[in-house]
Design a protein around this motif. Structure first.
Motif, PDB file in Angstrom:
ATOM      1  N   VAL A  85       1.706   0.093   7.773  1.00  0.00           N
ATOM      2  CA  VAL A  85       1.590   1.436   7.224  1.00  0.00           C
ATOM      3  C   VAL A  85       2.970   2.029   6.971  1.00  0.00           C
ATOM      4  O   VAL A  85       3.817   2.080   7.872  1.00  0.00           O
ATOM      5  CB  VAL A  85       0.774   2.337   8.168  1.00  0.00           C
ATOM      6  CG1 VAL A  85       0.709   3.760   7.610  1.00  0.00           C
ATOM      7  CG2 VAL A  85      -0.628   1.780   8.354  1.00  0.00           C
ATOM      8  N   LEU A  86       3.197   2.505   5.751  1.00  0.00           N
ATOM      9  CA  LEU A  86       4.467   3.102   5.358  1.00  0.00           C
ATOM     10  C   LEU A  86       4.474   4.620   5.502  1.00  0.00           C
ATOM     11  O   LEU A  86       5.544   5.235   5.528  1.00  0.00           O
ATOM     12  CB  LEU A  86       4.792   2.740   3.900  1.00  0.00           C
ATOM     13  CG  LEU A  86       4.873   1.252   3.564  1.00  0.00           C
ATOM     14  CD1 LEU A  86       5.025   1.064   2.058  1.00  0.00           C
ATOM     15  CD2 LEU A  86       6.026   0.594   4.301  1.00  0.00           C
ATOM     16  N   SER A  87       3.297   5.236   5.576  1.00  0.00           N
ATOM     17  CA  SER A  87       3.188   6.688   5.559  1.00  0.00           C
ATOM     18  C   SER A  87       2.882   7.230   6.946  1.00  0.00           C
ATOM     19  O   SER A  87       2.358   6.529   7.813  1.00  0.00           O
ATOM     20  CB  SER A  87       2.085   7.109   4.584  1.00  0.00           C
ATOM     21  OG  SER A  87       0.866   6.454   4.904  1.00  0.00           O
ATOM     22  N   GLU A  88       3.220   8.510   7.150  1.00  0.00           N
ATOM     23  CA  GLU A  88       2.831   9.215   8.371  1.00  0.00           C
ATOM     24  C   GLU A  88       1.431   9.789   8.174  1.00  0.00           C
ATOM     25  O   GLU A  88       1.096  10.246   7.083  1.00  0.00           O
ATOM     26  CB  GLU A  88       3.809  10.356   8.666  1.00  0.00           C
ATOM     27  CG  GLU A  88       5.149   9.909   9.228  1.00  0.00           C
ATOM     28  CD  GLU A  88       5.038   9.481  10.687  1.00  0.00           C
ATOM     29  OE1 GLU A  88       4.388  10.194  11.480  1.00  0.00           O
ATOM     30  OE2 GLU A  88       5.593   8.427  11.015  1.00  0.00           O
TER      31      GLU A  88
ATOM     32  N   SER B 233      -1.360  12.280   7.724  1.00  0.00           N
ATOM     33  CA  SER B 233      -1.337  13.680   7.333  1.00  0.00           C
ATOM     34  C   SER B 233      -2.667  14.027   6.682  1.00  0.00           C
ATOM     35  O   SER B 233      -3.172  13.280   5.842  1.00  0.00           O
ATOM     36  CB  SER B 233      -0.191  13.943   6.347  1.00  0.00           C
ATOM     37  OG  SER B 233      -0.222  15.265   5.875  1.00  0.00           O
TER      38      SER B 233
ATOM     39  N   ILE C 127      -4.209  10.031   2.891  1.00  0.00           N
ATOM     40  CA  ILE C 127      -3.659   8.978   2.042  1.00  0.00           C
ATOM     41  C   ILE C 127      -2.835   8.033   2.911  1.00  0.00           C
ATOM     42  O   ILE C 127      -1.940   8.469   3.649  1.00  0.00           O
ATOM     43  CB  ILE C 127      -2.773   9.552   0.921  1.00  0.00           C
ATOM     44  CG1 ILE C 127      -3.537  10.612   0.110  1.00  0.00           C
ATOM     45  CG2 ILE C 127      -2.274   8.431   0.015  1.00  0.00           C
ATOM     46  CD1 ILE C 127      -4.753  10.073  -0.597  1.00  0.00           C
ATOM     47  N   ILE C 128      -3.142   6.745   2.840  1.00  0.00           N
ATOM     48  CA  ILE C 128      -2.418   5.725   3.604  1.00  0.00           C
ATOM     49  C   ILE C 128      -1.746   4.774   2.622  1.00  0.00           C
ATOM     50  O   ILE C 128      -2.377   4.307   1.670  1.00  0.00           O
ATOM     51  CB  ILE C 128      -3.367   4.935   4.521  1.00  0.00           C
ATOM     52  CG1 ILE C 128      -4.028   5.867   5.539  1.00  0.00           C
ATOM     53  CG2 ILE C 128      -2.624   3.819   5.241  1.00  0.00           C
ATOM     54  CD1 ILE C 128      -5.044   5.169   6.415  1.00  0.00           C
ATOM     55  N   ARG C 129      -0.473   4.503   2.864  1.00  0.00           N
ATOM     56  CA  ARG C 129       0.248   3.512   2.058  1.00  0.00           C
ATOM     57  C   ARG C 129       0.500   2.265   2.899  1.00  0.00           C
ATOM     58  O   ARG C 129       1.089   2.337   3.975  1.00  0.00           O
ATOM     59  CB  ARG C 129       1.578   4.072   1.559  1.00  0.00           C
ATOM     60  CG  ARG C 129       1.440   5.108   0.457  1.00  0.00           C
ATOM     61  CD  ARG C 129       2.796   5.497  -0.101  1.00  0.00           C
ATOM     62  NE  ARG C 129       2.667   6.411  -1.225  1.00  0.00           N
ATOM     63  CZ  ARG C 129       3.693   6.856  -1.937  1.00  0.00           C
ATOM     64  NH1 ARG C 129       4.932   6.471  -1.626  1.00  0.00           N
ATOM     65  NH2 ARG C 129       3.496   7.687  -2.947  1.00  0.00           N
TER      66      ARG C 129
ATOM     67  N   ASN D  12       2.154  -1.637   3.108  1.00  0.00           N
ATOM     68  CA  ASN D  12       3.208  -2.497   2.561  1.00  0.00           C
ATOM     69  C   ASN D  12       2.605  -3.843   2.170  1.00  0.00           C
ATOM     70  O   ASN D  12       2.713  -4.832   2.891  1.00  0.00           O
ATOM     71  CB  ASN D  12       4.317  -2.676   3.595  1.00  0.00           C
ATOM     72  CG  ASN D  12       5.489  -3.471   3.048  1.00  0.00           C
ATOM     73  OD1 ASN D  12       5.669  -3.583   1.838  1.00  0.00           O
ATOM     74  ND2 ASN D  12       6.272  -4.044   3.942  1.00  0.00           N
TER      75      ASN D  12
ATOM     76  N   TYR E 131       3.170  -1.445  -3.123  1.00  0.00           N
ATOM     77  CA  TYR E 131       2.351  -1.006  -2.002  1.00  0.00           C
ATOM     78  C   TYR E 131       0.944  -0.697  -2.501  1.00  0.00           C
ATOM     79  O   TYR E 131       0.706  -0.578  -3.703  1.00  0.00           O
ATOM     80  CB  TYR E 131       2.960   0.223  -1.306  1.00  0.00           C
ATOM     81  CG  TYR E 131       3.156   1.434  -2.194  1.00  0.00           C
ATOM     82  CD1 TYR E 131       2.138   2.357  -2.393  1.00  0.00           C
ATOM     83  CD2 TYR E 131       4.386   1.663  -2.825  1.00  0.00           C
ATOM     84  CE1 TYR E 131       2.326   3.471  -3.200  1.00  0.00           C
ATOM     85  CE2 TYR E 131       4.582   2.765  -3.639  1.00  0.00           C
ATOM     86  CZ  TYR E 131       3.546   3.665  -3.820  1.00  0.00           C
ATOM     87  OH  TYR E 131       3.726   4.767  -4.630  1.00  0.00           O
TER      88      TYR E 131
ATOM     89  N   GLU F   3      -2.086   2.109  -2.094  1.00  0.00           N
ATOM     90  CA  GLU F   3      -2.364   3.474  -1.657  1.00  0.00           C
ATOM     91  C   GLU F   3      -3.877   3.624  -1.481  1.00  0.00           C
ATOM     92  O   GLU F   3      -4.647   3.427  -2.416  1.00  0.00           O
ATOM     93  CB  GLU F   3      -1.843   4.475  -2.679  1.00  0.00           C
ATOM     94  CG  GLU F   3      -1.887   5.918  -2.207  1.00  0.00           C
ATOM     95  CD  GLU F   3      -1.183   6.847  -3.170  1.00  0.00           C
ATOM     96  OE1 GLU F   3       0.026   7.082  -2.992  1.00  0.00           O
ATOM     97  OE2 GLU F   3      -1.843   7.329  -4.107  1.00  0.00           O
TER      98      GLU F   3
ATOM     99  N   THR G 192      -7.164   5.946  -0.112  1.00  0.00           N
ATOM    100  CA  THR G 192      -7.660   7.297   0.153  1.00  0.00           C
ATOM    101  C   THR G 192      -8.842   7.227   1.105  1.00  0.00           C
ATOM    102  O   THR G 192      -9.814   6.510   0.851  1.00  0.00           O
ATOM    103  CB  THR G 192      -8.102   7.998  -1.143  1.00  0.00           C
ATOM    104  OG1 THR G 192      -6.983   8.086  -2.041  1.00  0.00           O
ATOM    105  CG2 THR G 192      -8.618   9.402  -0.854  1.00  0.00           C
TER     106      THR G 192
END
Length: 230
Positions: free
Chosen positions: A24-27, A29, A42-44, A46, A97, A99, A101
């Motif tokens: 996971v690249l995102s925090e 939120s 939203i999750i990104r 790698n 990456y 993305e 939802t």
């Protein structure tokens, strides 16, 4: 104890599929609202544009549960739970990456029609505590496959009675109408574990929890409008 997040992926029937934590690249939120529930996340990941696990763990309707581990919760606490509603592979410069939802199960309540045991969309409640109305509505909604539920302590009784006939209401519309039938300062919300709550607001002078702007709160707003005046 450094804060860490774990992303556990399950099929929509509850079978564990994968753990995304290291990709996971995102925090994490998302937006949480009173008289509602968690918004989308939203999750990104790698992963390569043309090889990202489609049909394996990246599957529409798969459930993702996000857990947080830190000093206050060394065993982990459920932060968010939602189903994959969409995904898109992205190439951005030299980066690739996927993305994803996620939507929380409270979203179902926007689309499922409230029906009684016979299938009728007219549900009559006479001289009933609004809190019991809410329980009855959730029971009917779950009979149609809904995932949000209540427990023995999540819905307080208001102590009053009201009568109302729900005609062709979506479940969310019915819950919003029920909160209108309660006395002033009652509210509802849905937690990450899909448990619906309804309680009276804490009207004491002292705060029960302190939040810090810039640390716990990233955005806050209030709104005054003439439509609320009678």
């Amino acid at each position: 104890f450094r804060k860490q997040y774990e992303y556990r992926v399950y099929t929509n029937t509850g079978t564990f599929v994968a753990n995304w934590s290291n990709e996971v690249l995102s925090e994490p939120s998302f937006r949480m609202v009173i008289n509602g529930g968690p918004g989308d996340m939203i999750i990104r990941l790698n992963r390569a544009f043309d090889s990202f696990g489609e049909g394996v763990d990246v599957v529409l309707s798969n459930v993702v549960k996000v857990y947080c581990f830190d000093r206050d919760a060394p065993s982990g606490i459920l932060l968010y739970s939602g189903f994959i509603s969409g995904y898109r592979p992205v190439i951005e410069g030299q980066s690739e990456y996927i993305e994803i939802t996620l939507l929380h199960c409270v979203t179902e309540m926007l689309y499922i029609m409230l029906r009684d045991g016979t299938g009728s969309t007219e549900v009559v409640k006479n001289s009933t505590d609004p809190s019991q109305m809410l329980k009855d509505v959730i029971d009917l909604y779950r009979a149609d496959g809904g995932n949000v539920n209540y427990n023995a302590t999540s819905i307080d009784m208001t102590g009053i009675t009201a009568s109302y006939t729900f005609k062709t209401y979506k479940v969310k519309e019915a819950v919003d109408k029920i909160i209108e039938l309660t006395p002033i300062n009652w509210y509802w919300f849905v937690r990450a574990d899909n448990t619906i709550h309804m309680h009276l607001s804490n009207l004491t002078a002292s705060a029960t929890h302190a939040v810090v702007i810039g640390k716990h709160v990233s955005r806050m707003e209030t709104w005054r409008r003439i439509e609320d005046l009678v």
